[in-house]
Every structure is written in C-alpha cells, then in structure tokens.
Design an enzyme around this catalytic site. Structure first.
Site, PDB file in Angstrom:
ATOM      1  N   LYS A 154       6.228  -4.537  -3.660  1.00  8.94           N
ATOM      2  CA  LYS A 154       7.661  -4.289  -3.511  1.00  8.94           C
ATOM      3  C   LYS A 154       8.094  -4.375  -2.055  1.00  8.94           C
ATOM      4  O   LYS A 154       9.153  -4.881  -1.736  1.00  8.94           O
ATOM      5  CB  LYS A 154       7.970  -2.903  -4.076  1.00  8.94           C
ATOM      6  CG  LYS A 154       9.418  -2.504  -3.988  1.00  8.94           C
ATOM      7  CD  LYS A 154      10.226  -3.242  -5.004  1.00  8.94           C
ATOM      8  CE  LYS A 154      11.687  -2.949  -4.925  1.00  8.94           C
ATOM      9  NZ  LYS A 154      12.459  -4.087  -5.463  1.00  8.94           N
ATOM     10  N   ASN A 209      -1.915   2.444   5.555  1.00  7.10           N
ATOM     11  CA  ASN A 209      -1.014   1.375   5.136  1.00  7.10           C
ATOM     12  C   ASN A 209      -0.641   0.604   6.393  1.00  7.10           C
ATOM     13  O   ASN A 209      -0.193   1.200   7.366  1.00  7.10           O
ATOM     14  CB  ASN A 209       0.234   2.001   4.491  1.00  7.10           C
ATOM     15  CG  ASN A 209       1.332   0.984   4.258  1.00  7.10           C
ATOM     16  OD1 ASN A 209       1.066  -0.204   4.106  1.00  7.10           O
ATOM     17  ND2 ASN A 209       2.572   1.451   4.235  1.00  7.10           N
ATOM     18  N   GLY A 210      -0.855  -0.712   6.373  1.00  6.67           N
ATOM     19  CA  GLY A 210      -0.534  -1.523   7.552  1.00  6.67           C
ATOM     20  C   GLY A 210      -1.700  -2.440   7.856  1.00  6.67           C
ATOM     21  O   GLY A 210      -2.563  -2.668   7.006  1.00  6.67           O
ATOM     22  N   CYS A 212       0.847  -1.185   0.000  1.00  6.61           N
ATOM     23  CA  CYS A 212       0.000   0.000   0.000  1.00  6.61           C
ATOM     24  C   CYS A 212       0.894   1.251   0.000  1.00  6.61           C
ATOM     25  O   CYS A 212       1.895   1.311   0.681  1.00  6.61           O
ATOM     26  CB  CYS A 212      -0.946   0.097   1.181  1.00  6.61           C
ATOM     27  SG  CYS A 212      -2.108  -1.264   1.268  1.00  6.61           S
ATOM     28  N   GLU A 221      17.906 -17.699  -6.121  1.00 11.26           N
ATOM     29  CA  GLU A 221      17.536 -16.365  -6.594  1.00 11.26           C
ATOM     30  C   GLU A 221      17.051 -16.420  -8.048  1.00 11.26           C
ATOM     31  O   GLU A 221      16.081 -15.745  -8.417  1.00 11.26           O
ATOM     32  CB  GLU A 221      18.739 -15.415  -6.441  1.00 11.26           C
ATOM     33  CG  GLU A 221      18.526 -13.985  -6.916  1.00 11.26           C
ATOM     34  CD  GLU A 221      17.421 -13.222  -6.178  1.00 11.26           C
ATOM     35  OE1 GLU A 221      16.895 -13.716  -5.177  1.00 11.26           O
ATOM     36  OE2 GLU A 221      17.081 -12.123  -6.647  1.00 11.26           O
ATOM     37  N   GLU A 256       8.540 -15.095  -9.861  1.00 15.33           N
ATOM     38  CA  GLU A 256       7.939 -13.794  -9.543  1.00 15.33           C
ATOM     39  C   GLU A 256       7.347 -13.120 -10.769  1.00 15.33           C
ATOM     40  O   GLU A 256       6.259 -12.578 -10.709  1.00 15.33           O
ATOM     41  CB  GLU A 256       9.016 -12.839  -8.998  1.00 15.33           C
ATOM     42  CG  GLU A 256       9.322 -12.961  -7.535  1.00 15.33           C
ATOM     43  CD  GLU A 256      10.394 -11.958  -7.122  1.00 15.33           C
ATOM     44  OE1 GLU A 256      10.143 -11.186  -6.207  1.00 15.33           O
ATOM     45  OE2 GLU A 256      11.497 -11.956  -7.714  1.00 15.33           O
ATOM     46  N   LYS A 307      13.373 -15.223  -9.257  1.00 11.57           N
ATOM     47  CA  LYS A 307      13.128 -14.213 -10.298  1.00 11.57           C
ATOM     48  C   LYS A 307      12.129 -14.736 -11.321  1.00 11.57           C
ATOM     49  O   LYS A 307      11.211 -14.050 -11.723  1.00 11.57           O
ATOM     50  CB  LYS A 307      14.420 -13.842 -11.049  1.00 11.57           C
ATOM     51  CG  LYS A 307      15.429 -12.959 -10.366  1.00 11.57           C
ATOM     52  CD  LYS A 307      14.905 -11.620  -9.954  1.00 11.57           C
ATOM     53  CE  LYS A 307      14.316 -11.695  -8.619  1.00 11.57           C
ATOM     54  NZ  LYS A 307      14.575 -11.073  -7.477  1.00 11.57           N
ATOM     55  N   ARG A 326       4.212  -0.404  -4.690  1.00 13.94           N
ATOM     56  CA  ARG A 326       3.925  -0.877  -3.335  1.00 13.94           C
ATOM     57  C   ARG A 326       2.640  -1.691  -3.267  1.00 13.94           C
ATOM     58  O   ARG A 326       2.372  -2.371  -2.283  1.00 13.94           O
ATOM     59  CB  ARG A 326       3.810   0.320  -2.386  1.00 13.94           C
ATOM     60  CG  ARG A 326       5.052   1.166  -2.304  1.00 13.94           C
ATOM     61  CD  ARG A 326       4.826   2.313  -1.348  1.00 13.94           C
ATOM     62  NE  ARG A 326       4.645   1.818  -0.002  1.00 13.94           N
ATOM     63  CZ  ARG A 326       5.616   1.631   0.872  1.00 13.94           C
ATOM     64  NH1 ARG A 326       6.851   1.916   0.532  1.00 13.94           N
ATOM     65  NH2 ARG A 326       5.371   1.180   2.074  1.00 13.94           N
ATOM     66  N   TRP A 360      -2.704  -2.806  -1.710  1.00 11.76           N
ATOM     67  CA  TRP A 360      -2.371  -4.221  -1.825  1.00 11.76           C
ATOM     68  C   TRP A 360      -3.255  -4.891  -0.792  1.00 11.76           C
ATOM     69  O   TRP A 360      -3.036  -4.757   0.409  1.00 11.76           O
ATOM     70  CB  TRP A 360      -0.897  -4.438  -1.509  1.00 11.76           C
ATOM     71  CG  TRP A 360      -0.433  -5.844  -1.729  1.00 11.76           C
ATOM     72  CD1 TRP A 360       0.056  -6.366  -2.893  1.00 11.76           C
ATOM     73  CD2 TRP A 360      -0.405  -6.909  -0.768  1.00 11.76           C
ATOM     74  NE1 TRP A 360       0.371  -7.696  -2.713  1.00 11.76           N
ATOM     75  CE2 TRP A 360       0.094  -8.060  -1.427  1.00 11.76           C
ATOM     76  CE3 TRP A 360      -0.766  -7.022   0.566  1.00 11.76           C
ATOM     77  CZ2 TRP A 360       0.252  -9.283  -0.778  1.00 11.76           C
ATOM     78  CZ3 TRP A 360      -0.616  -8.247   1.206  1.00 11.76           C
ATOM     79  CH2 TRP A 360      -0.100  -9.356   0.527  1.00 11.76           C
ATOM     80  N   HIS A 411      17.707 -36.549  -4.434  1.00 14.63           N
ATOM     81  CA  HIS A 411      16.916 -36.900  -3.255  1.00 14.63           C
ATOM     82  C   HIS A 411      15.451 -36.577  -3.462  1.00 14.63           C
ATOM     83  O   HIS A 411      14.747 -36.229  -2.505  1.00 14.63           O
ATOM     84  CB  HIS A 411      17.471 -36.179  -2.025  1.00 14.63           C
ATOM     85  CG  HIS A 411      18.859 -36.626  -1.686  1.00 14.63           C
ATOM     86  ND1 HIS A 411      19.123 -37.822  -1.067  1.00 14.63           N
ATOM     87  CD2 HIS A 411      20.063 -36.044  -1.936  1.00 14.63           C
ATOM     88  CE1 HIS A 411      20.444 -37.953  -0.928  1.00 14.63           C
ATOM     89  NE2 HIS A 411      21.025 -36.887  -1.458  1.00 14.63           N
TER      90      HIS A 411
HETATM   91  C1  G6P Z   1       9.393  -8.400  -1.454  1.00 11.10           C
HETATM   92  C2  G6P Z   1      10.010  -8.012  -2.775  1.00 11.10           C
HETATM   93  C3  G6P Z   1      11.330  -8.738  -2.957  1.00 11.10           C
HETATM   94  C4  G6P Z   1      12.256  -8.450  -1.796  1.00 11.10           C
HETATM   95  C5  G6P Z   1      11.603  -8.785  -0.464  1.00 11.10           C
HETATM   96  C6  G6P Z   1      12.409  -8.260   0.708  1.00 11.10           C
HETATM   97  O1  G6P Z   1       9.040  -9.745  -1.487  1.00 11.10           O
HETATM   98  O2  G6P Z   1       9.130  -8.315  -3.831  1.00 11.10           O
HETATM   99  O3  G6P Z   1      11.924  -8.306  -4.162  1.00 11.10           O
HETATM  100  O4  G6P Z   1      13.424  -9.194  -1.946  1.00 11.10           O
HETATM  101  O5  G6P Z   1      10.319  -8.160  -0.386  1.00 11.10           O
HETATM  102  O6  G6P Z   1      12.409  -6.857   0.663  1.00 11.10           O
HETATM  103  P1  G6P Z   1      13.492  -5.937   1.327  1.00 11.10           P
HETATM  104  O7  G6P Z   1      13.074  -4.539   0.995  1.00 11.10           O
HETATM  105  O8  G6P Z   1      13.445  -6.220   2.798  1.00 11.10           O
HETATM  106  O9  G6P Z   1      14.802  -6.294   0.737  1.00 11.10           O
END
Ligand code: G6P
Length: 613
Positions: A608, A105-106, A2, A486, A493, A490, A27, A79, A509
C-alpha cells in the site's frame, strides 16, 4: 512497505501485536513475526513466511501460552527488499546472544559496509536482510543503557528506518527510532503502542504522537519519552485522531476494495463539505494559508506523485490550465527529484499522496522546499510526513484506505483538485456565473458516482464475459486520458491482467498493431469534447475485430450502437467526467479480479505504502 507494531502494557502482548499486524498487513504481507519479552523469562520470537494468519496459526498451535502471557513486544509484517520472503529473513532479527530484538521498516543503504565490519569483528549473520545489522550494532554499543545503545547504533546507519527494539535486559521497555519511515505512538490508559500507521493503534486509543525524523522514543506501559539521537529530550505534541477503528474494518463487504469503492459518494462529499464559498462562488481551503495576492502571484504549478496519485494529478492539470489558466505540469515524484527541477519564485508545487509516506513523494517535497518553492500537499493521512513537511495543503478526509489498490483516495484527490481549480480560477479569470456552474457540478459529484454504483449487475456481467482475456487496452482523451491510465492500472494491479492505458490518438502510432479478437479495448467515450473522435477510434478497433467496452453518456444512442458492451455514465461536463468514469472502471477491475479468484486487497508483489525508492 513493511508494518511495525510494538506494545507495552498489561494486556497479553502477542494478542495485541497480532491484531495490529492484521491491520497493518496491507503494508506488506510476505512474512511476519513477533518477539515478546515476559518479565523474568526469555524472549519468545516466532517468525513465519506467508501472511499474518500463518504466523497466528503457528502461535496458537505451538505456543498457546505465549498468546496469554503479559509482557511487551514487537512485531513486523514484511514486504521483502533484501532477501527472499522466508522464515529466516522475516523480522524480528536479533544479535547472536538473543539480547536485542529489532523490527525495521525502510532500507539501510550502508548495510554491506556495516555487515562486513561487524563480521570481521566476529558477528554471525543469519539472514540476508539489510536490517539484521541493527541488532548487532545495538549489541556492540550496549553498556547497560538500551536507549543510548540504540541511539549509537542508528547514528551508524544511512538510509531510511522506522525501528522498534526490545531486550530481555529491559523487560517492559521498547525503544523506537525513525528516519524516513513513519512511526506513530498511541497513548492509551496504562498502555502504549507504537506502529507504522494509525490502523494498528486506533482500536486501543485515538490519542497519538507522531514521531519526526531523528526522534528516538523510549516507551513503557506508563510513559513515553522522546529524545533526539544525541539523547537530548524533545517535546512532541499529542493529537486526537478523528478516524475510528470501525472505519478500518471491512464490515459486510467481501473486500476492502469494494467497501472503499462504495464509500465514494460519501468520501467525495466529505472532501467537499464546508469548502464551498457560495457567497463568492469560490472555494474555501483554509489549509492552503495563501492570501488572494499570493494566489494571484502563482505563475506555474508542478504536481508530483506516484501511482494513482500521479494519475489524479494528470486530471488536475486539465483543471488548472483550463479553469485558471495556470501552466501546469505533472511529474512522477522520483523524476521530479532526480531531474533537478526548475523552480521559480512563483512556482507552486503540489505533492499528492494518499498515505503521505511514499518515499519518492517525500523526497520531492524536500527538493521543492530546498529550492524555495511554495509547497501545498494533498494528503489523506493526517499528520503524515508529506502533510507535515509541506506545512500547508488540503486533507482529503476520505478515511482510512486499506485496499492496496487506491480507489476512494483517487476520487477525493480529483475532487480537491477541482476545488483548487475553482479557487485559482475565481482568483483569476473565472467569473461568478462560471464559478456557480462549476460549484453545481462539484456538488453533483457524489450523486453521479452513486448512479454508477447502481450499475453493478451490468458491470459484473461484462466483467464475467471478459475475465478470461489476458490483454486489455484502455483509451481516453482529454481528462479521460488519465482516467484510462487509472483504469488500466486498477486492472493490472488486482487481476494481473496485462492492461495498458493510452491516449486514443496514440492507438494508431503502434498499439493498433496488437488489436485482434483477444484484445478488448475499454473506450472512454463520454459525451465531452473529443467524443466524436473517440467514436472514430472505436470504429477502428471494431474494424480489427477487437471487442469494445464503451463508457458512454446516458442516452447517447449513437455511441451505444457502436460498442459491444456499454457502461452508462451520467451526463456531466468534462471537468466532472473523470470521477464517475473511474468509479465504473474500478468496479470493472474489481469484478474481473473477483471472477479470476485473485487476492484483491493484497495483490502479489505490491504494498500500500511504498516507503522505499
Ligand atoms: C502504491 C499504492 C498505490 C498508490 C501509490 C502512491 O503503489 O499501491 O495505490 O497510488 O503507492 O501512494 P500514495 O500514498 O503516495 O498516494
């Protein structure tokens, strides 16, 4: 999660707010709304499910006069947590009489109790959100003084919130309050803007004031006063932000993600700049604020983070143990908080967070601090909650990261972890020669990433070939194991393809049972320790007819011959390998998602900054 923006000033508020929402949209983006108070007039509140563009269209078509009206206002991009994304659940929310409008927001943890009590007192609720109670509470406490009513209302809340409130009874005034969710105020020329983060503020001003938990700000076009929830005045300092508004714009790139991938040679350079001590063959990280003796006393390191930041931590674990001999473990930040972590007097806790606002990482910082740990944070956003509460640490200097999927922040985090390992290592068992060797590798990182970026045509070709597949495995060993995690993250996501990262040794395994021609395996087979075993794993995949995309060291003909498709990574040591490798995996994910026509910068269901648990 948000985004909030609030404006008081002479410009048409709706224009400023819509521009702010677009910049905060990463956000959250399932619905949006604004409320504008024009002096002497009613409050205009417009809300819409969908993205900010849908809201803007609605405003321009139905209420063009509002887009030009001077006034003050609040806005929100959502969100969803409580209640589906819909017009009704979109913020702002108001009391029944339309006297108090709020954006939030929260999460309000006790909203059900409050809602029940307010309903018994006659309040009629329209939305299914936890946030609406705030507007009704303010209405109940209001006795002519808006800041006092807001303070009384927030004292009833438990949970997390950043809120902004307007009322037609106080045109020109915005009241904002925070506990657990970020709020920054931009101090402009005869105008002020409050927002969840800097992106919405930078086009107007670089002079900002960060609110702390428990702060309530009363903002007009000419003034900002900060108080606590008991109405006692508080001084908050003003700081000047280095980032420019341009840094948060896409430029000629089709997506922020691609722009941010291509920024990496420069952002990694920024993470290194001024931080190498050539004389001592060590690193200079003044934000750590630790004497050599304090450094030498560190007996154990615990890294806490979420998502890509946690993956960066997993790469760092290899650095700290290998280069400095410090026992290190990495915890998902929520796990750290809830498992009652063991913190000894010599434990250093390193929270890693791009945004510095991830709820679980903030909680981990608080838990570590309460247990007496030394806490040093790795954050990108200057002045963010994690950075401020840790009190010491290293900034990434990667500039604003807008794309939801983290790219440049990850590579900067790994770079800074390598600098930390250099410092810790030189403080302990690493000699000058090894220090000099590591420095040369660190300084070569930007060029290594540059070389990977030159392979876009090849990576795009591979992406097109595999974009129809629905399941991927990513396998790696050593520091390339977290790189595999990672890479898989990616891909899932942004393309919604099911992708799993595995240690290559784990393949046998269980996961190998799934391998067939429809399951491509991305094998990280760089020429670092573990490469020979990885070549064996590739053979095993091929024997099950799984297509293999191998990332191999330039010139490794043997590895190339085994794989169906190859991405070449410059020759480097195991310490540097994760960076160029992950850059290649970012590109692979990007082009697969592009081929599938996905909304790359704003993937479904994600946000984000995860500011709720
Ligand atoms: C969300 C984002 C990720 C990020 C994670 C941690 O899931 O989509 O891209 O890695 O939060 O965020 P931070 O700001 O704590 O690195």
């Amino acid at each position: 999660m948000c985004g909030i923006v609030a404006y008081a000033g002479p410009r048409p508020a709706a224009e400023v707010l819509i521009d702010g929402l677009k910049r905060l949209e990463y956000r959250g983006y399932d619905s949006a709304g604004i409320a504008v108070v024009v002096e002497g007039g009613p409050v205009s509140c417009v809300k819409s499910a969908g993205k900010v563009n849908a809201l803007e269209r609605l405003l321009r078509e139905n209420t063009p006069e509002l887009m030009e009206a001077a006034g003050c206002g609040i806005a929100h991009t959502r969100w969803a947590t409580h209640g589906e994304p819909s017009d009704v659940n979109a913020h702002p929310h108001s009391d029944e009489k339309g006297k108090f409008y709020i954006v939030h927001n929260g999460i309000i943890d006790n909203y059900q109790t409050l809602r029940k009590r307010l309903a018994e007192q006659g309040c009629v609720f329209r939305s299914s959100t936890d946030s609406e109670v705030i507007a009704h509470l303010i209405a109940r406490f209001y006795q002519g003084d808006l800041p006092r009513a807001v303070a009384a209302a927030v004292r009833q809340l438990s949970g997390t919130y950043g809120i902004a409130v307007v009322s037609p009874l106080h045109p020109g005034m915005i009241v904002a309050a925070r506990k657990g969710s970020p709020l920054v105020i931009g101090l402009g020329e005869k105008e002020n803007i409050a927002a969840s983060d800097l992106a919405a503020i930078l086009p107007s001003t670089r002079n900002v004031m960060y609110l702390n938990d428990g702060d309530l700000a009363v903002m007009t076009a000419d003034s900002v006063e900060v108080r606590n929830f008991e109405n006692m005045p508080i001084e908050r300092e003003t700081t000047r932000v280095e980032w420019s508004a341009d840094a948060a714009e896409k430029g000629n790139y089709p997506h922020f993600m691609l722009k941010e991938i291509f920024e990496q040679p420069e952002t990694v350079e920024n993470a290194i700049r001024g931080r190498i001590d050539h004389e001592m063959k060590s690193a200079l990280l003044s934000g750590l604020n630790l004497t050599p003796r304090e450094l030498a006393e560190i007996g154990r390191i615990v890294i806490a983070g979420c998502g890509s930041s946690m993956h960066a931590g997993l790469v760092g674990e290899y650095f700290f143990e290998d280069l400095a001999g410090i026992p290190t473990e990495v915890e998902q930040a929520a796990e750290f908080r809830y498992r009652n972590p063991i913190i000894e007097p010599r434990t250093l806790v390193i929270p890693i967070s791009q945004s510095g606002e991830t709820a679980d990482t903030i909680a981990a910082v608080r838990e570590a601090t309460a247990k007496g740990a030394l806490v040093a944070a790795l954050c990108n956003v200057v002045g963010s909650t994690v950075a401020r509460e840790a009190g010491r640490g290293v900034y990434l200097h990667a500039g604003p990261e807008i794309s939801v999927a983290s790219t440049k922040a990850f590579t900067s985090q790994v770079t800074v972890l390598l600098l930390l390992a250099l410092l810790f290592g030189r403080n302990r068992r690493m000699d000058r020669t090894d220090g000099a060797r590591l420095i040369a590798e660190i300084e070569a990182l930007p060029d290594m990433i540059r070389k990977v970026l030159e392979q876009v045509p090849e990576i795009e070709r591979i992406a097109k070939r595999y974009a129809h597949c629905n399941d991927f495995f990513f396998i790696g060993r050593g520091p390339l194991y977290p790189a595999a995690l990672e890479g898989a993250l990616k891909l899932k996501e942004i393309s919604y393809i099911h992708a799993e990262g595995y240690h290559a040794a784990e393949l046998k395994h269980g996961p190998i049972a799934l391998l067939d021609p429809a399951h491509p395996v991305v094998a990280l087979a760089n020429n670092i320790p573990g490469r020979d075993k990885m070549l064996g794993n590739i053979q095993e995949c091929r024997a099950r007819k799984a297509p293999v995309i191998a990332l191999v060291t330039e010139g490794d003909a043997e590895a190339e011959a085994l794989a169906g498709d190859v991405i070449r990574i410059p020759e480097c040591s195991r310490y540097a390998a994760a960076l160029p490798t992950v850059a290649a995996l970012q590109l692979l994910a990007y082009y697969i998602a592009a081929e599938r026509g996905c909304e790359i910068d704003q993937p479904r269901n994600l946000a984000k900054s995860v500011t709720v648990e």
